[in-house]
Every structure is written in C-alpha cells, then in structure tokens.
Design a protein around this motif. Structure first.
Motif: not given
Ligand SMILES: [Fe+2]
Ligand SMILES: [Fe+2]
Length: 242
Positions: A165, A220-221
């Motif tokens: 993250d 992840m994003h």
């Molecule tokens: Fe995440």
C-alpha cells in the motif's frame, strides 16, 4: 494493451525481466477511479504477491494463466491481512496444489496459520526465500502503513520492492510503470483518507526499506514506479513527518 478480460479491463504487463504486473481498474462510489494490482514473479518457484480481493479471483487467475500455468505457483505472498492482500488465498491454494502461503512471522502466528487451508511458510525479518534465479527478502514493517503483521518483500534479481500500500495512487493505474512523480498523488490521496497507522517507528522502518536501494517499486494501487527507490522512500519519510 494486453487485456486478459474485456469486461473488467484486467491487463498484464511484464515490467521487469520475469516480473508481471496484473492490473484491474475499478470505479469507486463518487466516480473516483482506483485499481488493484498483483505481481507475478516467474522463476523456478513462481511467486504471486497480493492475491487480490476474493471476488476478483477469476480475473486474476485468468491473468496469471495468460503468463504461465496457474498450477506452477509455489508461493502466495502478501504484505498484511486484508481482502486485497490475501482475500483469495485459499482459492489460490486450491488452484496451485504445490503452493503455500508466504508471509511474515506475525501474520503466520496471528492469522494465516488459522485462516489458510495449508500451513504458511513464515519468514523472519531479513530472511530470504530462494525462488531460483532470484529470491525475496522479507522486511518486517509493523504498522507501516498499517497492520501489526505488515511487511514487504524485496525481489533480489530485479531489485523490486513489493511495496503493497505504500505510494497508493488513485485512478485506474493505466500506466504499468511510471518514472513520473507518484509521491504527490499518493500524498494527496492520503490527505483525504489517511491509511497510515503512524506508529512509533515509522521513520526507522522507512529507512530500513530504503536500505534495500530498490530500482522498482511495485505498488498495489496505481502505477509501479521506476527510479531511485531509496530517494523516493526518504521523501515519503519526510512527508510523513511534516
Ligand atoms: Fe491495498
Ligand atoms: Fe492495506
């Protein structure tokens, strides 16, 4: 763009030698775009980092299958215990009979030893799991950005920090890898929705990650990021303290 599912827009790109980014864009309430990425390391013992949310499993399986047979997977790894990190862990274990969960020792002790259908391989802080040509070194990062069990994996061959993250960017993440600024967009996003625990040793943990001197940050994003990872992490550390 190598789209593996026309309905969802799920797509796969090889962003470093043998390292594939699987990206699925999603719409959030309010019209904001967001994305979920998983990373597939193809080696003698292939590893998937992040399973994706459980309901996304068919899409991610289809994407992995476009690169290699799913049954070849040996390690299902993730940063911390959340749906987008490991929600479909058991579906992967069923699809890949030789695979085992790979995570930090706290995640194994607190959650995965119970939640997973097969016992996890727990890595200690600084321990490396050999994959073949390369390997992944586990780095404990409790509460950074969140979760006592949080940690990251550094892939040694491609010098990629599988950074979960960290550097979460809004939008669909349509660019697989960028060399543009990701700290600005991710900090703007964090100002709206602060997902950091701001634990007592955040600065020390960021410095530990920076010491791996990553050349690629596998977020992840949003987009993955290529550049001087130590510098980017130092800038994140400064932003978190300001
Ligand atoms: Fe995440
Ligand atoms: Fe998370």
């Amino acid at each position: 763009m190598p789209v593996t599912n026309a309905a969802s827009g799920t797509n796969v790109h090889e962003i470093a030698d043998g390292l594939y980014r699987i990206n699925t864009p999603v719409a959030l309430p309010g019209g904001l775009g967001f994305s979920f990425n998983q990373y597939l390391v193809v080696d003698e013992e292939p590893l998937l980092f992040h399973t994706g949310p459980r309901r996304m499993f068919p899409l991610v399986r289809e994407a992995v299958a476009s690169v290699m047979p799913v049954a070849r997977l040996r390690h299902i790894a993730f940063s911390h215990v959340e749906a987008d990190e490991c929600g479909s862990l058991n579906e992967w274990l069923a699809a890949a009979p030789q695979a085992a969960p790979l995570c930090g020792s706290v995640a194994a002790m607190v959650s995965i030893g119970d939640l997973a259908d097969r016992p996890p391989r727990a890595l200690a802080d600084g321990e490396t799991a050999r994959l073949g040509r390369g390997g992944v070194t586990w780095l404990d990062a409790p509460h950074c950005p969140h979760g006592w069990e949080c940690g990251f994996a550094f892939e040694t061959r491609t010098k990629t920090l599988l950074c979960g993250d960290l550097f979460t960017q809004p939008g669909g993440g349509t660019e697989p890898v960028t060399e543009q600024d990701v700290l600005g967009p991710s900090e703007a996003f964090r100002k709206q929705m602060d997902y950091f625990a701001h634990g007592p040793d955040t600065a020390g943990l960021i410095a530990k990650l920076a010491a791996t001197r990553p050349a690629l940050m596998a977020c992840m994003h949003g987009s993955a990021w290529r550049g001087d990872g130590a510098r980017l992490l130092a800038a994140l550390g400064d932003a978190l303290e300001s």
